[in-house]
Design a protein around this motif. Structure first.
Motif, PDB file in Angstrom:
ATOM      1  N   HIS A  58       0.804  -1.091  -0.089  1.00 58.37           N
ATOM      2  CA  HIS A  58      -0.078  -0.060  -0.214  1.00 58.37           C
ATOM      3  C   HIS A  58       0.887   1.131   0.068  1.00 58.37           C
ATOM      4  CE1 HIS A  58      -4.026  -1.382   0.300  1.00 58.37           C
ATOM      5  NE2 HIS A  58      -3.811  -2.254   1.262  1.00 58.37           N
ATOM      6  N   ASN A  61       2.055   1.964  -3.342  1.00 59.63           N
ATOM      7  CA  ASN A  61       1.042   2.591  -4.179  1.00 59.63           C
ATOM      8  C   ASN A  61       0.810   3.970  -3.860  1.00 59.63           C
ATOM      9  OD1 ASN A  61       0.465   0.107  -5.567  1.00 59.63           O
ATOM     10  ND2 ASN A  61      -1.227  -0.582  -4.224  1.00 59.63           N
ATOM     11  N   ILE A  78      -8.932   7.457  -2.344  1.00 60.81           N
ATOM     12  CA  ILE A  78      -8.801   6.326  -3.345  1.00 60.81           C
ATOM     13  C   ILE A  78      -8.655   5.156  -2.587  1.00 60.81           C
ATOM     14  CG2 ILE A  78      -6.985   5.309  -4.904  1.00 60.81           C
ATOM     15  CD1 ILE A  78      -6.567   8.291  -5.623  1.00 60.81           C
ATOM     16  N   PHE A  79      -7.859   4.768  -1.709  1.00 67.35           N
ATOM     17  CA  PHE A  79      -7.868   3.667  -0.849  1.00 67.35           C
ATOM     18  C   PHE A  79      -8.999   3.174  -0.190  1.00 67.35           C
ATOM     19  CE2 PHE A  79      -2.830   3.526   0.103  1.00 67.35           C
ATOM     20  CZ  PHE A  79      -2.599   3.525  -1.052  1.00 67.35           C
ATOM     21  N   GLN A  82     -11.178   1.944  -3.418  1.00 61.42           N
ATOM     22  CA  GLN A  82     -10.678   0.754  -3.532  1.00 61.42           C
ATOM     23  C   GLN A  82     -11.189  -0.484  -2.736  1.00 61.42           C
ATOM     24  OE1 GLN A  82      -6.318   1.365  -4.012  1.00 61.42           O
ATOM     25  NE2 GLN A  82      -6.562   1.710  -6.184  1.00 61.42           N
ATOM     26  N   GLN A  83     -11.258  -0.412  -1.475  1.00 61.00           N
ATOM     27  CA  GLN A  83     -11.517  -1.276  -0.355  1.00 61.00           C
ATOM     28  C   GLN A  83     -12.925  -1.368  -0.377  1.00 61.00           C
ATOM     29  OE1 GLN A  83      -9.832  -3.276   1.542  1.00 61.00           O
ATOM     30  NE2 GLN A  83     -11.773  -4.283   1.662  1.00 61.00           N
ATOM     31  N   GLU A  84     -13.822  -0.413  -0.545  1.00 60.65           N
ATOM     32  CA  GLU A  84     -15.436  -0.456  -0.743  1.00 60.65           C
ATOM     33  C   GLU A  84     -15.573  -1.333  -2.029  1.00 60.65           C
ATOM     34  OE1 GLU A  84     -19.182   2.220  -1.526  1.00 60.65           O
ATOM     35  OE2 GLU A  84     -17.449   3.290  -0.512  1.00 60.65           O
ATOM     36  N   ILE A  85     -15.035  -1.017  -3.261  1.00 58.02           N
ATOM     37  CA  ILE A  85     -15.382  -2.071  -4.373  1.00 58.02           C
ATOM     38  C   ILE A  85     -14.918  -3.413  -3.989  1.00 58.02           C
ATOM     39  CG2 ILE A  85     -14.286  -2.474  -6.682  1.00 58.02           C
ATOM     40  CD1 ILE A  85     -13.992   0.702  -7.002  1.00 58.02           C
ATOM     41  N   ALA A  86     -13.747  -3.682  -3.431  1.00 62.33           N
ATOM     42  CA  ALA A  86     -13.531  -4.977  -3.246  1.00 62.33           C
ATOM     43  C   ALA A  86     -14.532  -5.734  -2.275  1.00 62.33           C
ATOM     44  CB  ALA A  86     -11.963  -5.012  -2.482  1.00 62.33           C
TER      45      ALA A  86
END
Length: 104
Positions: A58, A61, A78-79, A82-86
C-alpha cells in the motif's frame, strides 16, 4: 510444516526505519501517512510502528499516487474506494454463489 511470521503477508514485522530504507523515503514521511490514515501500521507493545508486507505494498501505491500529484487526503480516499469496491465484489460473489446453491 509450521508457518513462520514472515510467511504471513499480514504479520507486522518491519520497523519504520526498515521500511523507510526499503522504499527510499524519510521516516517522517511514513509517520505522516499514518497521521493521515493512508496506511496505519500496527504498534508493538512498546508503541513502535510495525508494518506488514501487505502495508508496504500500500505504501508503494501511495508513493506512486503522490508522485502523480495526489494529496494525502486524495490517496486516502482512493484507498477507501478501492476497499469498498473489493468489499462489494466479495458480497456480489457470495450472493451469486448462494443463488447457484439454491438452484442446484
Amino acid at each position: 510444516m509450521v508457518r513462520l511470521p514472515f510467511d504471513d503477508e499480514h504479520a507486522p514485522l518491519y520497523s519504520v526505519g526498515q521500511v523507510a530504507d526499503m522504499l527510499n523515503v524519510e521516516q517522517a514521511f511514513l509517520r505522516r501517512l499514518d497521521e493521515y490514515d493512508v496506511v496505519r501500521p500496527a504498534r508493538s507493545p512498546g508503541g513502535q510502528r510495525r508494518y506488514t508486507r501487505h502495508e508496504i505494498g500500500h505504501l508503494q501505491n501511495a508513493i506512486s499516487l503522490i508522485g502523480e500529484g495526489m494529496s494525502l487526503t486524495a490517496v486516502r480516499r482512493i484507498f477507501e474506494l478501492q476497499q469498498e469496491i473489493a468489499d462489494l465484489r466479495a458480497e456480489l460473489a457470495r450472493e451469486r454463489a448462494a443463488r447457484e446453491a439454491d438452484r442446484g
